[in-house]
Design an enzyme around this catalytic site. Structure first.
Site, mmCIF file in Angstrom:
data_model
loop_
_atom_site.group_PDB
_atom_site.id
_atom_site.type_symbol
_atom_site.label_atom_id
_atom_site.label_comp_id
_atom_site.label_asym_id
_atom_site.label_seq_id
_atom_site.Cartn_x
_atom_site.Cartn_y
_atom_site.Cartn_z
ATOM 1 N N LYS A 14 0.836 -1.218 0.000
ATOM 2 C CA LYS A 14 0.000 0.000 0.000
ATOM 3 C C LYS A 14 0.859 1.251 0.000
ATOM 4 C CE LYS A 14 0.596 1.716 4.304
ATOM 5 N NZ LYS A 14 1.652 2.659 4.379
ATOM 6 N N ALA A 101 9.963 -3.076 6.447
ATOM 7 C CA ALA A 101 10.162 -1.782 7.122
ATOM 8 C C ALA A 101 10.423 -0.671 6.111
ATOM 9 C CB ALA A 101 11.305 -1.860 8.150
ATOM 10 N N ASP A 141 -2.855 -1.289 9.660
ATOM 11 C CA ASP A 141 -2.987 -1.315 8.202
ATOM 12 C C ASP A 141 -3.516 -2.654 7.681
ATOM 13 O OD1 ASP A 141 -1.888 1.230 8.126
ATOM 14 O OD2 ASP A 141 0.138 0.525 7.672
HETATM 15 O O1 C5P Z 1 -0.666 -0.793 14.274
HETATM 16 P P1 C5P Z 1 0.766 -1.057 13.912
HETATM 17 O O2 C5P Z 1 1.399 -2.120 14.758
HETATM 18 O O3 C5P Z 1 0.978 -1.284 12.454
HETATM 19 O O4 C5P Z 1 1.522 0.303 14.238
HETATM 20 C C1 C5P Z 1 2.901 0.338 14.371
HETATM 21 C C2 C5P Z 1 3.287 1.561 15.199
HETATM 22 O O5 C5P Z 1 3.055 2.751 14.455
HETATM 23 C C3 C5P Z 1 2.501 1.740 16.487
HETATM 24 O O6 C5P Z 1 3.066 1.041 17.555
HETATM 25 C C4 C5P Z 1 2.584 3.261 16.710
HETATM 26 O O7 C5P Z 1 3.838 3.614 17.266
HETATM 27 C C5 C5P Z 1 2.586 3.799 15.293
HETATM 28 N N1 C5P Z 1 1.229 4.208 14.851
HETATM 29 C C6 C5P Z 1 0.672 5.355 15.384
HETATM 30 N N2 C5P Z 1 -0.583 5.745 14.978
HETATM 31 C C7 C5P Z 1 -1.249 5.018 14.048
HETATM 32 C C8 C5P Z 1 -0.691 3.859 13.485
HETATM 33 C C9 C5P Z 1 0.563 3.479 13.914
HETATM 34 O O8 C5P Z 1 1.264 6.037 16.225
HETATM 35 N N3 C5P Z 1 -2.463 5.420 13.673
#
Ligand code: C5P
Length: 307
Positions: A14, A101, A141
């Site tokens: 994405k 990443a 995501d």
């Molecule tokens: O949800 P996910 O594990 O993919 O998110 C990874 C990191 O990205 C979270 O731990 C957070 O630090 C950051 N994040 C955030 N706000 C979001 C999505 C992700 O701060 N809406």
């Protein structure tokens, strides 16, 4: 009875055509308004019955993917099993083409693909709304990787509304960086930058981007691309400035860092222009490698082993 021995699912990377980030929330996440766009760069995930849950990873960046319970695909397997406690063990094989990443949600995509594959393998019978709910528990995501296409995401990014737009195909060039960025670190850098400025407003959807998408005019879409995380990603990875500038100089209609980076993405006017841009960018020495992809691409879909 049909016996399914293995299910293979293909899942797209994405981009975020807009990523508007609000202030940090009490739970550490940030409220977002984003326009997700799935592109034709795919990982393939196969789920097969096994005595114990396990994962193996091959392909692009495989050595950086955890092969234990931290693996997002295995976390997705556990989240689905919480709904089906008697489900047997499964081995997940991930063939990666989406760099790790890189700001392209490859790990989230693998999680979404594992959900679709195990739902089929175990005859779970969960429909899209139930899978989306389970996906949201695994990562911000993951639900979008199930849906694909172009969609507006709110909340942490998991509340999705498909964007109504004509069937225009957009041609992208992706410049993969020689390095990685951690999503939490990029969000933290943004918070630090903002602490020195004024408090950010609640994020809102960009009407210029939505009207560009409705028009199907790539030029307008290129002009409306935006990413609030970009200054933070550039502060942590300054070499990306050169990559973005090179793509624009070479005629891209728009350029931005994808999600939390460090992949830079460029919109081209046509498939031929994308080919030229990809060749020139790889010759310019401003990135590790390039790829072309078109979007919108469909979300996670079974490609073999369906019942
Ligand atoms: O949800 P996910 O594990 O993919 O998110 C990874 C990191 O990205 C979270 O731990 C957070 O630090 C950051 N994040 C955030 N706000 C979001 C999505 C992700 O701060 N809406």
């Amino acid at each position: 009875m049909t016996i399914v021995t293995g299910v293979t699912v293909r899942v797209p990377a994405k981009l975020n055509l807009q990523l508007a980030v609000g202030p940090p929330r009490a739970d550490g996440y940030h409220d977002l308004v984003t326009v997700f766009h799935a592109v034709s760069l795919f990982d393939e995930i196969t789920a097969e019955p096994a005595r114990r849950d396990g994962v193996s990873v091959s392909g692009e960046g495989a050595d950086r993917v955890p092969a234990d319970g931290d693996n997002l695909a295995l976390r997705a397997v556990s989240a689905l099993r919480a709904e089906m406690p008697s489900a047997p063990g499964v081995h997940v094989t991930i063939a990666k083409r989406i760099p790790v990443a890189a700001g392209l949600a490859g790990g989230s995509g693998d999680a979404a693909a594992a959900l679709v594959a195990c739902n089929e393998l175990w005859a779970g019978g969960f429909g899209p709304p139930q899978l989306a709910e389970i996906a949201a528990r695994v990562g911000s995501d993951v639900a979008f990787a199930l849906l694909g296409g172009t969609a507006v995401g709110r909340g942490r990014g998991e509340q999705l509304t498909p964007a109504l737009a004509p069937a225009t195909q957009y041609h992208w060039v992706l410049a993969f960086a020689d390095g990685h960025l951690s999503t939490p670190e990029v969000y933290a850098a943004l918070d630090r930058q903002r602490a020195r400025e004024q408090v950010p407003a609640e994020p809102g959807l960009d009407p210029a981007l939505m009207s560009a998408l409705r028009s199907g005019d790539a030029r307008l879409v290129g002009r409306a691309l935006s990413n609030d995380l970009q200054p933070a990603a550039l502060s942590l990875f300054p070499a990306l400035r050169k990559t973005l500038a090179a793509g624009l100089e070479l005629g891209a209609l728009g350029a931005l860092v994808s999600g939390s980076g460090p992949t830079c993405v460029f919109l081209a006017a046509s498939a031929d222009r994308a080919l030229d841009l990809a060749a020139s960018l790889s010759g310019a020495g401003v990135c590790r490698s390039v790829a072309r992809a078109s979007g919108p691409a469909p979300g996670a879909a079974i490609i073999s082993g369906a019942r």
